[in-house]
Design an enzyme around this catalytic site. Structure first.
Site: not given
Ligand code: ZN
Length: 388
Positions: A148, A183, A185, A311
């Site tokens: 990111h 991922d 995201h 996570y």
């Molecule tokens: Zn992620």
């Protein structure tokens, strides 16, 4: 498969820089993966010889990362941003830094953040270098995958974009680079870095950007100019399960990456698309990652794999350990040695692979049509650009 030269990037130095305790990003995951792999006899080097008595169809060599050089970081990040990051890491940061995303709740200032980010990036670049020199066929930096980070903005727990830099360094050596990002995201920092280029193809599978950070990665974002058709985004609905995910991968990613004829693959394996991740809403098991790695291996090109999000710590660590066994050719499906894994909070008797998850009819009725519509849209917009 003992002939595949596999490199695992890690050093104790990486264990010195935790994010603040209330932050979801856990830098200890890499060391936990290393510990499991080492206990299985799947690593060597750096004073950690494989355990005696284990059958080892293949194991990797552990290599310590070297901090990335500033001149390399500047290939992607601005000097102003790097200066602000370094200054913040030493305890001084101001509104100018905050405007670049440094010191937000997502990207907090903590002691050693610059040193950590530079070392992690150096790890991914070390892996790229070993691949370029022919010293590695496959390499894994579980600490990497900060997809990111933007040229002048920290974002989504990421400060320095190691994966974009690795793609750049590889492309500079005239390699055609395939970047695959699973991922949960959108891999925005990497996708936009190469949005106008046709020598780096980026493929990102992620949860619906209308629901999840960073809010980009729609299927109609396909690159521009020379890069048109070389940026592929596969947004997926809440509740996407293994079968639907693999259908999208097989029908979209495989034809495109095969048509692209890459020289090298960079694979961002954030594990936050697994069911039960506290920050996202997909419903995958880690078997998906094993299948994808097998598809990537079938291209018969070097693979640089990194970590990323993830996570639920135990699930992430187990997924990455599984990914390594597949990558270096010691998958539990074919190797009885890799069974029964002791994690910190779970004694995982079944080996590294997740059990299959039950999928309700209602979930199928919602997810599959949405995934099929996305597949058809990408086939219509991108495939013709590659003669497919
Ligand atoms: Zn992620």
């Amino acid at each position: 498969m003992p002939t595949r030269k596999a490199i695992f990037i890690h050093s104790r130095e990486l264990e010195k820089y935790p994010y603040p305790p209330d932050h979801p990003f856990n830098t200890a995951r890499a060391a936990k993966v290393r510990k499991i792999l080492n206990s299985m006899g799947l690593l060597s080097g750096n004073g950690s010889p494989p355990k005696a008595g284990l059958i080892k169809p293949a194991f990797g060599r552990e290599v310590a990362p070297v901090p990335a050089e500033r001149v390399t970081l500047k290939k992607f990040h601005t000097a102003r941003y790097l200066h602000a990051l370094k200054t913040a890491s030493a305890g001084r940061w101001d509104s100018e830094a905050l405007n670049m995303g440094i010191g937000t709740s997502d990207c907090p200032v903590f002691e050693g953040l610059y040193e950590y980010a530079v070392l992690v990036t150096g790890g991914t670049l070390t892996a790229a270098k070993l691949i370029l020199s022919g010293s590695a066929d496959v390499a894994f930096n579980p600490s990497g995958g900060f997809h990111h980070a933007h040229p002048e903005r920290a974002s989504g727990f990421c400060y320095i974009n190691d994966v974009a830099l690795a793609c750049m360094v590889l492309a500079e050596q005239n390699k055609r680079v395939l970047y695959v990002d699973v991922d949960v995201h959108h891999g925005d920092g990497v996708a936009y870095a190469f949005y106008e280029r046709c020598d780096v193809m980026t493929i990102s599978f992620h949860e619906d950007p209308r629901i999840l950070f960073p809010g980009t990665g729609f299927q109609d974002e396909i690159g521009t100019g020379k890069g048109k058709g070389y940026c592929i985004n596969v947004p997926l609905p809440v509740g996407t399960y293994d079968q639907a995910y693999m259908k999208a991968f097989e029908e979209v990613a495989i034809p495109l990456m095969t048509a692209f004829h890459p020289d090298v693959i960079v694979f961002e394996l954030g594990a936050d698309a697994l069911a039960g991740d506290p920050l996202a809403h997909l419903y995958l098991t880690n078997n998906v990652y094993a299948d994808i790695i097998n598809y990537l291996l079938a291209l018969n090109k070097p693979i640089l794999m990194t970590g990323g999000g993830g996570y639920n710590i135990d699930n992430t660590v187990r997924a990455w350990a599984l990914a390594w066994t597949v990558l270096c050719g010691a998958d539990s499906d074919t190797n009885p040695v890799v069974g029964g894994v002791m994690l910190e909070s779970t004694d995982w008797q079944g080996g590294l692979r997740d059990r299959a998850l039950a999928v309700s009819n209602q979930q199928r009725d919602v997810v599959m049509p949405a995934v099929e519509a996305t597949i058809e849209a990408i086939k219509a917009s991108v495939f013709p650009l590659h003669g497919l």
